[in-house]
Design a protein around this motif. Sequence first.
Motif, PDB file in Angstrom:
ATOM      1  N   LEU A   6      37.908  37.882  56.257  1.00 57.17           N
ATOM      2  CA  LEU A   6      39.806  38.524  56.474  1.00 57.17           C
ATOM      3  C   LEU A   6      39.218  39.971  56.140  1.00 57.17           C
ATOM      4  N   ALA A   7      40.151  40.266  56.974  1.00 64.29           N
ATOM      5  CA  ALA A   7      40.421  41.744  56.967  1.00 64.29           C
ATOM      6  C   ALA A   7      40.408  42.350  55.601  1.00 64.29           C
ATOM      7  N   ARG A   8      39.095  43.483  55.858  1.00 58.06           N
ATOM      8  CA  ARG A   8      39.686  44.451  54.715  1.00 58.06           C
ATOM      9  C   ARG A   8      40.983  44.578  54.760  1.00 58.06           C
ATOM     10  N   GLN A   9      41.756  45.240  53.459  1.00 57.14           N
ATOM     11  CA  GLN A   9      42.958  45.694  53.297  1.00 57.14           C
ATOM     12  C   GLN A   9      42.817  47.407  52.418  1.00 57.14           C
ATOM     13  N   GLU A  10      43.732  47.750  52.639  1.00 53.11           N
ATOM     14  CA  GLU A  10      43.746  49.174  51.816  1.00 53.11           C
ATOM     15  C   GLU A  10      44.457  48.895  49.691  1.00 53.11           C
ATOM     16  N   CYS A  11      45.164  48.281  49.709  1.00 58.65           N
ATOM     17  CA  CYS A  11      45.801  48.316  48.690  1.00 58.65           C
ATOM     18  C   CYS A  11      46.305  46.773  48.915  1.00 58.65           C
ATOM     19  N   ALA A  12      45.627  45.477  48.490  1.00 58.03           N
ATOM     20  CA  ALA A  12      46.219  44.105  48.709  1.00 58.03           C
ATOM     21  C   ALA A  12      46.247  43.039  47.750  1.00 58.03           C
ATOM     22  N   VAL A  13      46.565  42.375  48.260  1.00 59.24           N
ATOM     23  CA  VAL A  13      46.637  41.232  47.388  1.00 59.24           C
ATOM     24  C   VAL A  13      46.536  39.160  48.065  1.00 59.24           C
ATOM     25  N   THR A  14      45.454  38.446  48.868  1.00 57.52           N
ATOM     26  CA  THR A  14      46.349  37.448  49.298  1.00 57.52           C
ATOM     27  C   THR A  14      45.332  36.480  48.399  1.00 57.52           C
ATOM     28  N   VAL A  15      46.459  35.145  48.118  1.00 60.70           N
ATOM     29  CA  VAL A  15      46.832  34.462  46.890  1.00 60.70           C
ATOM     30  C   VAL A  15      45.875  32.968  48.211  1.00 60.70           C
ATOM     31  N   LEU A  16      43.951  32.456  48.044  1.00 66.09           N
ATOM     32  CA  LEU A  16      44.101  31.243  48.510  1.00 66.09           C
ATOM     33  C   LEU A  16      43.672  29.986  48.598  1.00 66.09           C
ATOM     34  N   GLY A  17      44.889  29.773  47.329  1.00 62.32           N
ATOM     35  CA  GLY A  17      45.192  28.437  46.879  1.00 62.32           C
ATOM     36  C   GLY A  17      44.868  28.358  45.353  1.00 62.32           C
ATOM     37  N   GLY A  18      45.755  27.107  44.205  1.00 61.49           N
ATOM     38  CA  GLY A  18      45.542  27.108  43.327  1.00 61.49           C
ATOM     39  C   GLY A  18      44.880  28.836  42.315  1.00 61.49           C
ATOM     40  N   PRO A  19      44.414  28.630  41.636  1.00 58.17           N
ATOM     41  CA  PRO A  19      44.612  30.128  41.016  1.00 58.17           C
ATOM     42  C   PRO A  19      44.121  31.352  41.981  1.00 58.17           C
ATOM     43  N   THR A  20      43.035  30.994  42.738  1.00 56.51           N
ATOM     44  CA  THR A  20      42.056  32.146  44.114  1.00 56.51           C
ATOM     45  C   THR A  20      43.010  33.326  43.975  1.00 56.51           C
ATOM     46  N   ALA A  21      42.794  34.355  44.303  1.00 61.37           N
ATOM     47  CA  ALA A  21      43.307  35.663  44.781  1.00 61.37           C
ATOM     48  C   ALA A  21      42.389  36.334  45.596  1.00 61.37           C
ATOM     49  N   VAL A  22      42.405  37.494  46.673  1.00 58.35           N
ATOM     50  CA  VAL A  22      41.614  38.108  46.979  1.00 58.35           C
ATOM     51  C   VAL A  22      42.179  39.507  46.421  1.00 58.35           C
ATOM     52  N   ILE A  23      41.467  40.558  45.966  1.00 60.91           N
ATOM     53  CA  ILE A  23      42.281  41.699  46.051  1.00 60.91           C
ATOM     54  C   ILE A  23      41.432  42.835  46.810  1.00 60.91           C
ATOM     55  N   ASP A  24      42.127  43.348  47.554  1.00 63.46           N
ATOM     56  CA  ASP A  24      41.363  45.122  47.772  1.00 63.46           C
ATOM     57  C   ASP A  24      42.116  46.049  47.088  1.00 63.46           C
ATOM     58  N   ILE A  25      41.327  46.825  46.273  1.00 65.79           N
ATOM     59  CA  ILE A  25      41.614  47.733  46.026  1.00 65.79           C
ATOM     60  C   ILE A  25      40.903  48.784  45.250  1.00 65.79           C
ATOM     61  N   GLY A  26      40.843  50.711  45.883  1.00 62.15           N
ATOM     62  CA  GLY A  26      39.429  51.359  46.096  1.00 62.15           C
ATOM     63  C   GLY A  26      38.169  51.239  45.995  1.00 62.15           C
ATOM     64  N   GLY A  27      38.641  50.894  47.782  1.00 63.67           N
ATOM     65  CA  GLY A  27      37.573  50.225  48.346  1.00 63.67           C
ATOM     66  C   GLY A  27      37.038  48.992  47.992  1.00 63.67           C
ATOM     67  N   LEU A  28      37.335  48.422  46.693  1.00 61.93           N
ATOM     68  CA  LEU A  28      36.829  47.627  47.103  1.00 61.93           C
ATOM     69  C   LEU A  28      36.996  46.258  46.975  1.00 61.93           C
ATOM     70  N   ARG A  29      35.768  44.941  46.467  1.00 61.64           N
ATOM     71  CA  ARG A  29      37.289  43.647  47.415  1.00 61.64           C
ATOM     72  C   ARG A  29      36.439  42.755  45.943  1.00 61.64           C
ATOM     73  N   LEU A  30      37.745  42.298  45.256  1.00 61.40           N
ATOM     74  CA  LEU A  30      37.345  41.501  44.256  1.00 61.40           C
ATOM     75  C   LEU A  30      38.216  40.379  44.121  1.00 61.40           C
ATOM     76  N   VAL A  31      37.443  39.354  43.517  1.00 62.20           N
ATOM     77  CA  VAL A  31      37.780  37.975  43.545  1.00 62.20           C
ATOM     78  C   VAL A  31      38.014  37.320  42.522  1.00 62.20           C
ATOM     79  N   SER A  32      39.513  36.949  42.241  1.00 61.37           N
ATOM     80  CA  SER A  32      39.775  36.435  41.070  1.00 61.37           C
ATOM     81  C   SER A  32      39.608  35.038  40.540  1.00 61.37           C
ATOM     82  N   ASP A  33      39.192  33.808  39.957  1.00 61.66           N
ATOM     83  CA  ASP A  33      39.048  32.769  39.703  1.00 61.66           C
ATOM     84  C   ASP A  33      38.655  31.981  40.728  1.00 61.66           C
ATOM     85  N   PRO A  34      37.688  31.796  41.401  1.00 62.92           N
ATOM     86  CA  PRO A  34      37.300  31.204  43.085  1.00 62.92           C
ATOM     87  C   PRO A  34      37.474  29.534  43.074  1.00 62.92           C
TER      88      PRO A  34
END
Length: 268
Positions: A6-34
């Motif tokens: 999954l390509a890196r973004q400057e400041c964006a979110v993508t929902v993968l299904g269910g509650p799971t999201a990937v958040i690229d922010i501040g040069g970091l990659r976070l994943v919520s509720d995998p």
Amino acid sequence: MTSTELARQECAVTVLGGPTAVIDIGGLRLVSDPTFDEPGPHGYLTKTAGPAVAESSLGPVDVVLVSHDQHPDNLDDRGRAFAQAAAVVVTGPLSAARLGAAAVGLSPWTSHRVPRRDGGGDLTVLAVPAVHGPEDGERDADGNVNCEVTGFVLSGSGLPTVYISGDNASIRTVSEVSRRVPGIGAALLHAGAARVPAKFDGRPLSMDSRRAAAAAAVLDADIVVPAHYDGWTHFSEGLADLELAFYEAGMSSLLRIAPHGSWVSLRA
């Protein structure tokens, strides 16, 4: 399910299904509720769709956010393994005790700082309360409805402030977050009106679509990205219900919906 990274973004979110999201922010990659399991039963819950992007395609992940670890629709088997292998997991104190040494347990209104990779200082992860059911639901010994659930607010210099609701059904709680953290620019709201007949007379355990629209109004957010409305049989409302609720509230312009695995900018 895509197998490319999954390509890196400057400041964006993508929902993968269910509650799971990937958040690229501040040069970091976070994943919520995998949640990365394939469809199938999980005890009294049934998963109907796998993730749009596999965990193996996410590349290095800096932080995993876990709103709660006790329900498989928010942390399934592969999601739990993914979280336990992460460098940093931020969650509530009770969940942290079960998720291992990498887990940082935050009580509501406490925070954890993560050095950004874009040179902008730190990203602050603030834990905020969530109520996983009706306001009058019976509370456990720790004061929680259903179980401990944690929401999060992400903030940092030059970044939009991002609210992640977790499985919260309480507009009163959203009002408290808005009051104590003004200036939220983007909201990732768990919706879907999750219902389990044996719990609270079948009343929603997460926001229904009208409450999601009300939450957006209370937060005065510029951008609303919905999650947690598909992929499991106990979600009683879907995307069409969300779109109708925001339309009827006159707030369709706030709603950002993209196919799962596609990016949405967090900047207005």
